[in-house]
Design a protein around this motif. Structure first.
Motif, PDB file in Angstrom:
ATOM      1  N   VAL A   1     -48.046  67.209 -60.454  1.00  0.00           N
ATOM      2  CA  VAL A   1     -47.533  66.317 -61.493  1.00  0.00           C
ATOM      3  C   VAL A   1     -48.690  65.707 -62.281  1.00  0.00           C
ATOM      4  O   VAL A   1     -49.592  65.104 -61.713  1.00  0.00           O
ATOM      5  CB  VAL A   1     -46.652  65.200 -60.881  1.00  0.00           C
TER       6      VAL A   1
ATOM      7  N   ILE B   1     -41.063  65.702 -66.658  1.00  0.00           N
ATOM      8  CA  ILE B   1     -42.189  65.767 -65.729  1.00  0.00           C
ATOM      9  C   ILE B   1     -43.076  66.915 -66.200  1.00  0.00           C
ATOM     10  O   ILE B   1     -42.619  68.062 -66.296  1.00  0.00           O
ATOM     11  CB  ILE B   1     -41.701  66.011 -64.292  1.00  0.00           C
TER      12      ILE B   1
ATOM     13  N   THR C   1     -46.306  69.281 -65.558  1.00  0.00           N
ATOM     14  CA  THR C   1     -47.116  69.753 -64.439  1.00  0.00           C
ATOM     15  C   THR C   1     -48.468  70.261 -64.934  1.00  0.00           C
ATOM     16  O   THR C   1     -48.666  70.462 -66.132  1.00  0.00           O
ATOM     17  CB  THR C   1     -46.393  70.878 -63.671  1.00  0.00           C
TER      18      THR C   1
ATOM     19  N   TYR D   1     -42.934  58.214 -56.692  1.00  0.00           N
ATOM     20  CA  TYR D   1     -44.274  58.797 -56.650  1.00  0.00           C
ATOM     21  C   TYR D   1     -45.275  57.797 -56.079  1.00  0.00           C
ATOM     22  O   TYR D   1     -46.039  58.122 -55.183  1.00  0.00           O
ATOM     23  CB  TYR D   1     -44.680  59.233 -58.055  1.00  0.00           C
TER      24      TYR D   1
END
Length: 83
Positions: free
Chosen positions: A18, A55, A57, A76
């Motif tokens: 992430v 999100i 990556t 997270y």
């Protein structure tokens, strides 16, 4: 084995991949989503629900989640503190 971040509906992404968790409401985020779709790098994990978080990556995939970005950030951070 990589730690996973639960993004809803029994879906998860590796936490170490992430780069960013973003709210989808602004025009630049919509362009980011469309760009990923055109490149074949969009992953829709919303199960047909409204997109509430993007999100990003490390390999430039964009994952859509129906969970609020604030909630994902809390998950997270909580997981990072538990390590």
């Amino acid at each position: 084995m990589a730690e996973l971040l639960n993004i809803g509906f029994k879906n998860a992404v590796p936490k170490d991949k992430v780069v960013a968790i973003l709210a989808p409401s602004s025009a630049p985020m919509k362009r980011l989503k469309e760009g990923a779709k055109e490149k074949g790098k969009l992953i829709d994990a919303t199960q047909g629900k409204k997109t509430r978080a993007l999100i990003v990556t490390d390999n430039n995939h964009v994952v859509l989640s129906a969970i609020q970005s604030e909630t994902l950030i809390q998950r997270y951070e909580r997981d990072i503190e538990d390590e």
